[in-house]
Design a protein around this motif. Structure first.
Motif, PDB file in Angstrom:
ATOM      1  N   LEU A 130       0.997  -4.654   2.025  1.00  0.00           N
ATOM      2  CA  LEU A 130       1.229  -4.274   2.690  1.00  0.00           C
ATOM      3  C   LEU A 130      -0.487  -3.282   1.410  1.00  0.00           C
ATOM      4  CD1 LEU A 130       3.784  -2.828   4.478  1.00  0.00           C
ATOM      5  CD2 LEU A 130       2.429  -4.366   5.085  1.00  0.00           C
ATOM      6  N   SER A 131      -1.418  -3.645   2.181  1.00  0.00           N
ATOM      7  CA  SER A 131      -1.921  -2.241   1.526  1.00  0.00           C
ATOM      8  C   SER A 131      -1.407  -0.993   0.572  1.00  0.00           C
ATOM      9  CB  SER A 131      -3.614  -2.680   1.971  1.00  0.00           C
ATOM     10  OG  SER A 131      -4.604  -2.207   1.798  1.00  0.00           O
ATOM     11  N   SER A 132      -2.416  -0.962  -0.420  1.00  0.00           N
ATOM     12  CA  SER A 132      -1.561   0.408  -0.234  1.00  0.00           C
ATOM     13  C   SER A 132      -2.399   1.871  -0.009  1.00  0.00           C
ATOM     14  CB  SER A 132      -2.153   0.476  -1.899  1.00  0.00           C
ATOM     15  OG  SER A 132      -3.644   0.136  -2.426  1.00  0.00           O
ATOM     16  N   LYS A 133      -3.927   1.110   1.440  1.00  0.00           N
ATOM     17  CA  LYS A 133      -4.618   1.863   1.611  1.00  0.00           C
ATOM     18  C   LYS A 133      -4.229   2.490   3.010  1.00  0.00           C
ATOM     19  CE  LYS A 133      -9.217   0.372  -0.460  1.00  0.00           C
ATOM     20  NZ  LYS A 133     -10.176   0.604   0.483  1.00  0.00           N
ATOM     21  N   VAL A 134      -3.188   1.529   3.586  1.00  0.00           N
ATOM     22  CA  VAL A 134      -2.244   1.780   4.922  1.00  0.00           C
ATOM     23  C   VAL A 134      -1.114   2.170   4.608  1.00  0.00           C
ATOM     24  CG1 VAL A 134      -4.706   0.117   5.936  1.00  0.00           C
ATOM     25  CG2 VAL A 134      -2.734  -0.413   5.283  1.00  0.00           C
ATOM     26  N   THR A 135      -0.305   2.045   4.292  1.00  0.00           N
ATOM     27  CA  THR A 135       1.139   1.947   3.656  1.00  0.00           C
ATOM     28  C   THR A 135       1.375   2.904   4.495  1.00  0.00           C
ATOM     29  OG1 THR A 135       1.019   1.143   1.933  1.00  0.00           O
ATOM     30  CG2 THR A 135       3.056   1.936   2.206  1.00  0.00           C
ATOM     31  N   GLY A 166       2.905  -9.061   6.769  1.00  0.00           N
ATOM     32  CA  GLY A 166       1.994  -8.924   5.481  1.00  0.00           C
ATOM     33  C   GLY A 166       0.488  -7.453   6.360  1.00  0.00           C
ATOM     34  N   PHE A 167       0.170  -7.383   5.579  1.00  0.00           N
ATOM     35  CA  PHE A 167      -0.888  -6.643   6.053  1.00  0.00           C
ATOM     36  C   PHE A 167      -1.950  -5.356   5.193  1.00  0.00           C
ATOM     37  CE2 PHE A 167      -3.566  -3.131   7.743  1.00  0.00           C
ATOM     38  CZ  PHE A 167      -3.723  -2.966   9.391  1.00  0.00           C
ATOM     39  N   GLN A 212       3.559   8.890  -2.806  1.00  0.00           N
ATOM     40  CA  GLN A 212       2.958   8.075  -3.778  1.00  0.00           C
ATOM     41  C   GLN A 212       3.417   6.886  -3.890  1.00  0.00           C
ATOM     42  OE1 GLN A 212       1.168  10.456  -5.914  1.00  0.00           O
ATOM     43  NE2 GLN A 212       1.518  11.549  -3.980  1.00  0.00           N
ATOM     44  N   ARG A 213       4.934   6.521  -3.101  1.00  0.00           N
ATOM     45  CA  ARG A 213       5.309   5.108  -3.283  1.00  0.00           C
ATOM     46  C   ARG A 213       4.617   4.014  -2.753  1.00  0.00           C
ATOM     47  NH1 ARG A 213       8.201   1.749  -0.782  1.00  0.00           N
ATOM     48  NH2 ARG A 213       9.112   3.492   0.920  1.00  0.00           N
ATOM     49  N   GLU A 214       3.976   2.571  -3.230  1.00  0.00           N
ATOM     50  CA  GLU A 214       3.575   1.591  -2.489  1.00  0.00           C
ATOM     51  C   GLU A 214       4.456   0.123  -2.115  1.00  0.00           C
ATOM     52  OE1 GLU A 214      -0.930   2.881  -3.706  1.00  0.00           O
ATOM     53  OE2 GLU A 214       0.263   0.769  -4.154  1.00  0.00           O
ATOM     54  N   TYR A 215       4.427  -0.179  -1.521  1.00  0.00           N
ATOM     55  CA  TYR A 215       5.382  -1.475  -0.442  1.00  0.00           C
ATOM     56  C   TYR A 215       4.430  -2.745  -1.401  1.00  0.00           C
ATOM     57  CZ  TYR A 215       8.165   0.792   2.404  1.00  0.00           C
ATOM     58  OH  TYR A 215       9.257   1.066   3.408  1.00  0.00           O
ATOM     59  N   GLY A 216       4.239  -3.135  -1.755  1.00  0.00           N
ATOM     60  CA  GLY A 216       3.684  -4.830  -1.513  1.00  0.00           C
ATOM     61  C   GLY A 216       3.480  -5.036  -3.421  1.00  0.00           C
ATOM     62  N   VAL A 217       2.371  -5.470  -3.633  1.00  0.00           N
ATOM     63  CA  VAL A 217       2.659  -6.542  -5.177  1.00  0.00           C
ATOM     64  C   VAL A 217       1.213  -6.514  -6.093  1.00  0.00           C
ATOM     65  CG1 VAL A 217       4.424  -8.029  -4.806  1.00  0.00           C
ATOM     66  CG2 VAL A 217       1.749  -8.463  -4.345  1.00  0.00           C
TER      67      VAL A 217
END
Length: 225
Positions: free
Chosen positions: A124-129, A99-100, A220-225
């Motif tokens: 993964l941070s939504s800001k860097v996905t 992760g990041f 518009q999609r983000e990895y992560g939780v």
């Protein structure tokens, strides 16, 4: 308890992360150290999760990551940085980072993210996905990725898509009506077939193979939780 080691050259960051994570009943920061102490500390304490600064003056975070990945049964490692356009992100993911995260991540989210890491979730941070995906896939050929994905069974392909959507083992099990143990078996099988070492690498391969939503929706999609 989820045992965590925080690795950062800044004492303020180490103290802050330790305080925030130790407020959770199920998480314990067992050590907060600088980069030069990291490998020895992890070998000695055997944490489940390591939060590792990607840029440190005493030793490069990517060097530490490579050494941690060589430890038998290595911990899950998520990289930390203050930069949202870090050129080392793709290298870290290729090297096995799970992760990041940016260091300004909402403190209330940190315990949740650590739990997700231990349960196989992609963080993964939504800001860097978008940057992560573009950097990791640079130069990759979609048709080659598609041929690799063809090796998977239909169920493994479904698991791969859910991994790419950021679901943990528990969440995948609930979605597919499978036990967590069965999900883990499927994940191990598909990682072997895809010849990758982490769920993040598998997720980005799914991206390259076109298993996810169209590019215009992908923004518009983000990895992560």
């Amino acid at each position: 308890m989820i045992r965590v080691v925080v690795v950062d050259d800044e004492a303020l960051i180490r103290t802050g992360f330790t305080y925030i994570l130790n407020t959770a009943d199920d998480i314990e920061v067992v050590a907060a150290v600088t980069g030069g102490q990291a490998v020895h500390t992890v070998r000695e304490l055997r944490p489940e999760v390591v939060l590792l600064d990607i840029r440190m003056p005493d030793v490069d975070g990517l060097t530490v990551l490579a050494e941690l990945r060589r430890i038998p049964d290595p911990p899950v490692v998520a990289m930390l940085t203050t930069f949202n356009m870090d050129e080392y992100v793709a290298t870290a993911l290729h090297s096995g980072a799970a992760g990041f995260l940016l260091k300004d991540t909402d403190p209330e989210q940190l315990p949740h993210l650590v739990r997700a890491l231990t349960d196989g979730g992609i963080v993964l941070s939504s800001k860097v996905t978008r940057t992560v995906v573009d950097g990791y896939l640079a130069g990759g050929r979609r048709d080659a990725a598609a041929r690799i994905v063809e090796q998977l069974t239909e169920r493994e392909r479904r698991v791969l898509v859910l991994i790419a959507e950021g679901l943990s083992n528990t969440d995948i099990g609930s979605r597919m009506h499978l036990s967590t143990g069965t999900v883990k078996d499927h994940v191990s099988a598909l990682l072997a077939k895809l010849e990758v070492s982490t769920r993040v690498q598998a997720a980005l391969l799914a991206e390259r193979a076109g298993l996810l939503c169209p590019p215009q929706e992908q923004e518009q999609r983000e990895y992560g939780v």
